[in-house]
Design an enzyme around this catalytic site. Structure first.
Site, PDB file in Angstrom:
ATOM      1  N   LYS A   1       0.826  -1.206   0.000  1.00  0.00           N
ATOM      2  CA  LYS A   1       0.000   0.000   0.000  1.00  0.00           C
ATOM      3  C   LYS A   1       0.868   1.267   0.000  1.00  0.00           C
ATOM      4  O   LYS A   1       0.687   2.147  -0.826  1.00  0.00           O
ATOM      5  CB  LYS A   1      -0.903  -0.039   1.243  1.00  0.00           C
ATOM      6  CG  LYS A   1      -1.939   1.047   1.323  1.00  0.00           C
ATOM      7  CD  LYS A   1      -2.877   0.794   2.496  1.00  0.00           C
ATOM      8  CE  LYS A   1      -2.119   0.845   3.803  1.00  0.00           C
ATOM      9  NZ  LYS A   1      -2.907   0.424   4.960  1.00  0.00           N
TER      10      LYS A   1
ATOM     11  N   GLU B   1      -1.361   7.769  12.376  1.00  0.00           N
ATOM     12  CA  GLU B   1      -0.182   7.021  11.921  1.00  0.00           C
ATOM     13  C   GLU B   1       0.703   6.674  13.108  1.00  0.00           C
ATOM     14  O   GLU B   1       0.797   7.413  14.077  1.00  0.00           O
ATOM     15  CB  GLU B   1       0.641   7.898  10.969  1.00  0.00           C
ATOM     16  CG  GLU B   1       0.204   7.879   9.536  1.00  0.00           C
ATOM     17  CD  GLU B   1       0.506   6.567   8.853  1.00  0.00           C
ATOM     18  OE1 GLU B   1       1.646   6.355   8.426  1.00  0.00           O
ATOM     19  OE2 GLU B   1      -0.410   5.750   8.739  1.00  0.00           O
ATOM     20  N   ARG B   2       1.401   5.560  12.995  1.00  0.00           N
ATOM     21  CA  ARG B   2       2.425   5.246  13.985  1.00  0.00           C
ATOM     22  C   ARG B   2       3.636   6.142  13.717  1.00  0.00           C
ATOM     23  O   ARG B   2       3.938   6.437  12.566  1.00  0.00           O
ATOM     24  CB  ARG B   2       2.852   3.769  13.869  1.00  0.00           C
ATOM     25  CG  ARG B   2       1.721   2.804  14.165  1.00  0.00           C
ATOM     26  CD  ARG B   2       2.061   1.399  13.688  1.00  0.00           C
ATOM     27  NE  ARG B   2       0.893   0.529  13.763  1.00  0.00           N
ATOM     28  CZ  ARG B   2      -0.033   0.451  12.808  1.00  0.00           C
ATOM     29  NH1 ARG B   2       0.094   1.197  11.718  1.00  0.00           N
ATOM     30  NH2 ARG B   2      -1.062  -0.350  12.939  1.00  0.00           N
TER      31      ARG B   2
END
Length: 485
Positions: A168, A194-195
């Site tokens: 992705k 998001e991390r």
């Protein structure tokens, strides 16, 4: 002359007033003011401006209920809070390019920044219908499988459905690269929930791939309060709108992950004490998502084309988050783990992916006919797979065998070396024009490549490269079989 929607320090800033914190419930803070309470969306600061709160509702008795955009540790009842007199604003302008920001428009890449630049409120209305462009145009990505089977719309929204490890991020990175090198536009990446690790890796990858010079990145990280994750999408869109409306450029907006925007909204709604609707989602889900999505549009000045990663909870496509997102998308790209495991990259499933532009009157008769034939052959091959697994290819009728031969060659032709993975694969990236991609599919469908080995069509750009790679390009599967033997 200053744009009407730009925050002006002198004209729009209200006189300073102070309130007192009357209640703190996690990320929800209630503040009482002596006189008129601040307007909805106003930012209120506490503890020497280290805590930022956004007004969500006004309560009786000059009180306001706010959501925290920063952690609220150390905040207590009776503390003083300062009304900023203005909504959340972010910097706009060319100086944002190649930088990484948080929800407040503060750089988080460790480099210096001019904070005296022009700023704009993140709460903007979608462009009016009179300013929208009614012309449907194809957004050419240079990726064969996307352009042929599920073309993206310039100024449209595409959903990218995929789990971890199916390519992705690589696909998003490649689209940014192609946008920058072939469309002369600006790319904006918005990480919602998001991390930190993913953001750092993406920043490094973009830098190494050489696409950071025409890119802006914003992150509302997973460890931040729900208010911050809920507003980061609006901050990114405000920056995107500047490049579209003021600079008249085409913008590619990548959002990862739109489900986390809905999730943050659900958390905020729950904290505010609103009665949840179906499946526990917020009652305002449709309005909140529309408020964000409708700003992504194609106007006479330029276009914001958006590609959004969409997480589908428990693979249930009837989930309210998925159904509401679907209603805004013009194209859906489904990434398949099975195709990724076979080494077929990009791992887009050609039968599950679709686009509203794939009609004869938009893409043209020839393109539509080729795409339909490709889908038909791949669908027939899918049905024959069980028979091949049980009886073998030799037991098929000649007609069916031809379908299998051409379908497998089409699958290989739809693989493509990416510019952003050159350093890992050692293969030079390829940008394939729509005309070349259609021509290649047409020749395979006509049987021109029936005698060629499948490996000749694997990881190539233009169909003309097939004869060159006929002898020296071997697929991973075949290499494994060779070593095994």
């Amino acid at each position: 002359m200053e744009p009407a929607n730009t925050v002006s320090e002198s004209k729009q800033r209200a006189p300073k007033q102070f309130g007192v914190v009357s209640a703190v419930r996690g990320s929800i803070v209630e503040i009482k003011f002596e006189h008129k309470p601040p307007a909805i969306h106003t930012i209120i600061y506490a503890i020497n401006r280290t805590i930022a709160l956004e007004v969500l509702t006004q309560l009786p008795g000059n009180k306001v209920r706010t959501i925290a955009l920063t952690p609220t540790q150390g905040l207590a009842r009776g503390m003083q809070a300062e009304d900023s007199g203005q909504p959340l604003t972010v910097p706009i302008g060319k100086q944002n390019i190649s930088r990484m920001f948080n929800v407040f428009g503060k750089p988080i890449d460790g480099k210096s920044f001019d904070h005296q630049c022009q700023r704009r409120s993140v709460h903007q209305a979608p462009p009016p219908l009179s300013k929208l462009s009614s012309q449907l145009q194809i957004f050419e990505t240079g990726i064969k499988i996307v352009d042929v089977l599920c073309p993206l719309e310039r100024g449209g929204k595409a959903g990218l459905f995929g789990g971890a490890g199916v390519g992705k991020t690589v696909l998003l990175t490649e689209m940014i690269h192609n946008m920058v090198s072939h469309q002369q536009g600006v790319s904006i990446f918005c990480g919602i929930g998001e991390r930190c690790r993913e953001g750092e890796e993406l920043y490094r990858e973009m830098k190494e791939a050489g696409v950071l010079d025409n890119m802006v990145m914003l992150f509302g990280q997973m460890n931040e309060p729900p208010g911050s994750r809920f507003r980061i999408g609006h901050s990114a869109l405000t920056m995107a709108e500047y490049f579209r409306d003021d600079e008249h450029k085409d913008v590619l907006l990548l959002i990862d992950n739109i489900f986390r925007f809905i999730q943050a909204g659900s958390e905020v709604s729950g904290l505010m004490g609103q009665m949840p609707s179906r499946m526990g989602y917020q009652p305002t889900l449709g309005t909140e998502l529309s408020g964000l999505e409708e700003r992504i549009a194609n106007t006479q000045n330029g276009a914001i084309t958006s590609i959004q990663a969409v997480y589908v909870p428990a693979d249930d496509f009837t989930d309210p988050a998925a159904t509401h997102t679907f209603s805004h998308l013009s194209a859906t790209l489904v990434l398949s783990r099975k195709r990724a495991s076979e080494g077929l990259y990009p791992s887009i499933d050609p039968l599950q992916s679709s686009s509203s532009l794939a009609t004869a009157n938009i893409v043209g008769e020839r393109h539509y006919k080729i795409a339909q034939e490709v889908r038909e052959i791949l669908a027939q091959y899918d049905e024959l797979k069980d028979i091949i697994a049980m009886l073998g290819l030799e037991q098929l009728a000649n007609k069916d065998r031809k379908i299998v031969i051409r379908a497998r060659r089409l699958e290989r032709f739809f693989t493509q070396p990416f510019f952003t993975t050159e350093q890992f694969t050692g293969m030079k990236g390829k940008f394939v024009s729509l005309e070349n991609a259609l021509s290649g599919c047409e020749q395979i469908l006509q049987g021109s490549f029936d005698e060629y080995p499948e490996s000749a069509l694997y990881m190539i750009g233009d169909i003309n490269e097939a004869s060159e790679s006929k002898t020296n390009n071997v697929e991973p599967e075949q290499q494994e079989n060779h070593h095994a033997s």
